[in-house]
Write a protein that holds these residues in place. Structure first.
Motif, mmCIF file in Angstrom:
data_model
loop_
_atom_site.group_PDB
_atom_site.id
_atom_site.type_symbol
_atom_site.label_atom_id
_atom_site.label_comp_id
_atom_site.label_asym_id
_atom_site.label_seq_id
_atom_site.Cartn_x
_atom_site.Cartn_y
_atom_site.Cartn_z
ATOM 1 N N PRO A 125 0.774 -1.240 0.000
ATOM 2 C CA PRO A 125 0.000 0.000 0.000
ATOM 3 C C PRO A 125 0.806 1.292 0.000
ATOM 4 O O PRO A 125 0.228 2.373 -0.146
ATOM 5 N N TYR A 126 2.110 1.212 0.167
ATOM 6 C CA TYR A 126 2.910 2.429 0.360
ATOM 7 C C TYR A 126 3.234 3.120 -0.975
ATOM 8 O O TYR A 126 3.564 2.466 -1.966
ATOM 9 N N CYS A 127 3.158 4.455 -0.949
ATOM 10 C CA CYS A 127 3.536 5.287 -2.095
ATOM 11 C C CYS A 127 4.355 6.474 -1.608
ATOM 12 O O CYS A 127 4.094 7.019 -0.521
ATOM 13 N N ALA A 128 5.337 6.888 -2.423
ATOM 14 C CA ALA A 128 6.123 8.078 -2.077
ATOM 15 C C ALA A 128 5.253 9.326 -2.126
ATOM 16 O O ALA A 128 5.468 10.282 -1.375
ATOM 17 N N ASN A 158 -6.180 1.641 -2.426
ATOM 18 C CA ASN A 158 -5.915 1.614 -0.993
ATOM 19 C C ASN A 158 -4.423 1.875 -0.772
ATOM 20 O O ASN A 158 -3.598 0.953 -0.758
ATOM 21 N N VAL A 159 -4.061 3.152 -0.614
ATOM 22 C CA VAL A 159 -2.658 3.534 -0.505
ATOM 23 C C VAL A 159 -2.447 4.468 0.687
ATOM 24 O O VAL A 159 -3.367 5.147 1.129
ATOM 25 N N VAL A 160 -1.198 4.475 1.167
ATOM 26 C CA VAL A 160 -0.784 5.391 2.230
ATOM 27 C C VAL A 160 0.586 5.941 1.865
ATOM 28 O O VAL A 160 1.328 5.335 1.087
ATOM 29 N N LYS A 161 0.924 7.081 2.417
ATOM 30 C CA LYS A 161 2.230 7.675 2.152
ATOM 31 C C LYS A 161 3.319 6.873 2.861
ATOM 32 O O LYS A 161 3.186 6.522 4.036
ATOM 33 N N GLY A 216 -0.196 -2.170 -6.126
ATOM 34 C CA GLY A 216 -0.242 -1.230 -5.016
ATOM 35 C C GLY A 216 -1.066 0.001 -5.313
ATOM 36 O O GLY A 216 -1.970 -0.039 -6.134
ATOM 37 N N GLY A 217 -0.640 1.092 -4.678
ATOM 38 C CA GLY A 217 0.634 1.292 -4.062
ATOM 39 C C GLY A 217 1.808 1.219 -5.041
ATOM 40 O O GLY A 217 1.661 1.171 -6.236
ATOM 41 N N THR A 218 2.996 1.185 -4.459
ATOM 42 C CA THR A 218 4.219 1.135 -5.252
ATOM 43 C C THR A 218 5.101 0.029 -4.720
ATOM 44 O O THR A 218 5.965 0.247 -3.856
ATOM 45 N N PRO A 219 4.919 -1.207 -5.215
ATOM 46 C CA PRO A 219 5.701 -2.323 -4.697
ATOM 47 C C PRO A 219 7.190 -2.250 -5.029
ATOM 48 O O PRO A 219 7.984 -2.980 -4.424
ATOM 49 N N SER A 220 7.595 -1.366 -5.965
ATOM 50 C CA SER A 220 9.038 -1.203 -6.200
ATOM 51 C C SER A 220 9.713 -0.548 -5.000
ATOM 52 O O SER A 220 10.947 -0.488 -4.934
ATOM 53 N N SER A 264 5.977 -3.760 -14.634
ATOM 54 C CA SER A 264 4.935 -2.852 -15.112
ATOM 55 C C SER A 264 5.273 -1.462 -14.610
ATOM 56 O O SER A 264 5.216 -1.202 -13.409
ATOM 57 N N LEU A 265 5.641 -0.573 -15.521
ATOM 58 C CA LEU A 265 6.197 0.720 -15.162
ATOM 59 C C LEU A 265 5.135 1.814 -15.285
ATOM 60 O O LEU A 265 4.551 2.015 -16.358
ATOM 61 N N GLY A 266 4.882 2.522 -14.180
ATOM 62 C CA GLY A 266 3.847 3.568 -14.149
ATOM 63 C C GLY A 266 4.347 4.875 -14.732
ATOM 64 O O GLY A 266 4.565 5.843 -13.994
#
Length: 384
Positions: A16-19, A28-31, A69-73, A125-127
């Protein structure tokens, strides 16, 4: 219900984490605040959840793994490796397994991507979302056009399978501008692209901007023209529109994980807010994990990771299969239609076929090139 659902189980892992939280995002994301202890606890909960669900399902071959995610990288490669190893141990693969991880261009360090590959990831998979600086700023992205281009190059040098995401139907976007953007992107080298139309989701910053009148999305005609341009440009470049928002340069480049889901296969959802569909003793169950990280961790510890678990009857399962299956060029088996009280020889199916929105061949019902852009209306006609 007679169906052709694929064997095995796919695994979806939600990180769920994103920069940064994008203004259009309703996932469903959080900083990400760098709370490594919390993240370590979450990884352990995901591993425990996987084991518990495997016990419930019994012996199954592993079909695919998808880190979303989120950002699983942002995950530590060793944590990615632990999840992959656990999934492989619990569900013995019958052959090669596609393992996809979503990444942000800001995480495109060659060493980091190489570590993810060593962890077992074989498809990235690149956003990217856009290669235009003004559009990236509007979308709230934390990377530049140059960083996106560099990320594509680095990813292509590390992974055999590479997909990028792009967003269109932005305010003020023209067909000529979007066509040029697609052509520039195609020159960068990837085998799969997911061009999404910008949607204004309830509860997002963009939805609030629309309410204030500060943001005006393109009208339906402009959005349709942009969609048509997408099909034309990508088709001319050899990309098949095998699903409404997914284009691949040949069958091998298609997303095996997404195809498994669209074909009605079973998949586990692990991580906060993850959705799953599993079949035990002939009963297909839709599951949703607790959304808050703390609730998910506590739920896993108590043996109750899900906030929702609904057993689907034959009609519910067939309806969901239709909703997903008609998005792809494969369509769905005609054998599903009796469960939905639909007859291929009568309205509404026969009328939609006559009007060119659906086709029936090889025992399958599929949306045509004319039907896919208006799929919501087609499904409404079928199901109401």
């Amino acid at each position: 219900m007679t169906d052709d659902r694929p064997d095995g189980v796919a695994v979806y892992v939600h990180w769920p984490y994103c920069a940064r939280i994008c203004p259009y995002c309703d996932f469903n994301v959080v900083k990400d605040r760098g709370w490594r202890e919390e993240q370590a606890v979450l990884v352990q909960a995901i591993l425990t959840d996987l084991s518990a669900q495997a016990t419930r399902l019994g012996e199954q071959p592993l079909a695919s793994i998808f880190f979303g995610g989120g950002t699983p990288s942002l995950m530590r490669p060793e944590d990615v490796a632990a999840v992959i190893a656990t999934a492989r141990r619990l569900f013995a693969p019958a052959g090669p397994v596609e393992i996809t991880l979503e990444a942000n261009p800001t995480d495109a360090e060659a060493a980091h991507f190489a570590a993810l590959r060593e962890a077992g990831v074989n498809r990235l998979s690149l956003g990217v979302q856009s290669l235009d600086e003004a559009e990236l700023a509007f979308l709230g992205r934390n990377h530049s056009s140059a960083e996106a281009r560099r990320a594509i190059a680095v990813a292509a040098s590390v992974f055999d399978r590479l997909s990028i995401d792009l967003i269109h139907a932005l305010p003020g976007q023209t067909v000529a501008g979007w066509t040029s953007a697609l052509e520039q992107a195609l020159a960068l080298g990837f085998e799969h692209v997911s061009p999404y139309q910008l949607t204004i989701a309830e509860g997002t910053a963009f939805a609030r901007a629309v309410e204030r009148g500060a943001l005006v999305p393109p009208d339906e005609d402009t959005a349709a023209d942009l969609y048509d341009a997408t099909q034309a440009v990508l088709g001319a470049a050899g990309f098949e529109a095998y699903e409404v928002s997914n284009h691949a340069r040949g069958p091998a480049a298609r997303s095996a994980h997404n195809l498994h889901v669209w074909r009605g296969g079973d998949y586990l959802g692990v991580g906060p807010g993850a959705h799953g569909r599993t079949t035990v003793a002939g009963v297909r169950t839709a599951t949703v994990a607790h959304r808050r990280i703390a609730d998910y961790v506590a739920g896993v510890a108590s043996g109750a990771a899900w906030s929702e678990a609904e057993a689907l009857d034959a009609r519910d399962a067939a309806e969901e299969r239709l909703l997903l299956g008609l998005r792809s060029v494969e369509g769905v088996p005609l054998s599903l239609l009796p469960d939905l009280d639909l007859d291929p020889g009568k309205a509404p199916v026969a009328q939609l076929v006559s009007d060119g929105f659906l086709s029936t061949s090889d025992g399958r019902l599929a949306a045509t090139g004319t039907g896919r852009p208006v799929l919501d209306a087609v499904l409404k006609a079928l199901l109401t």
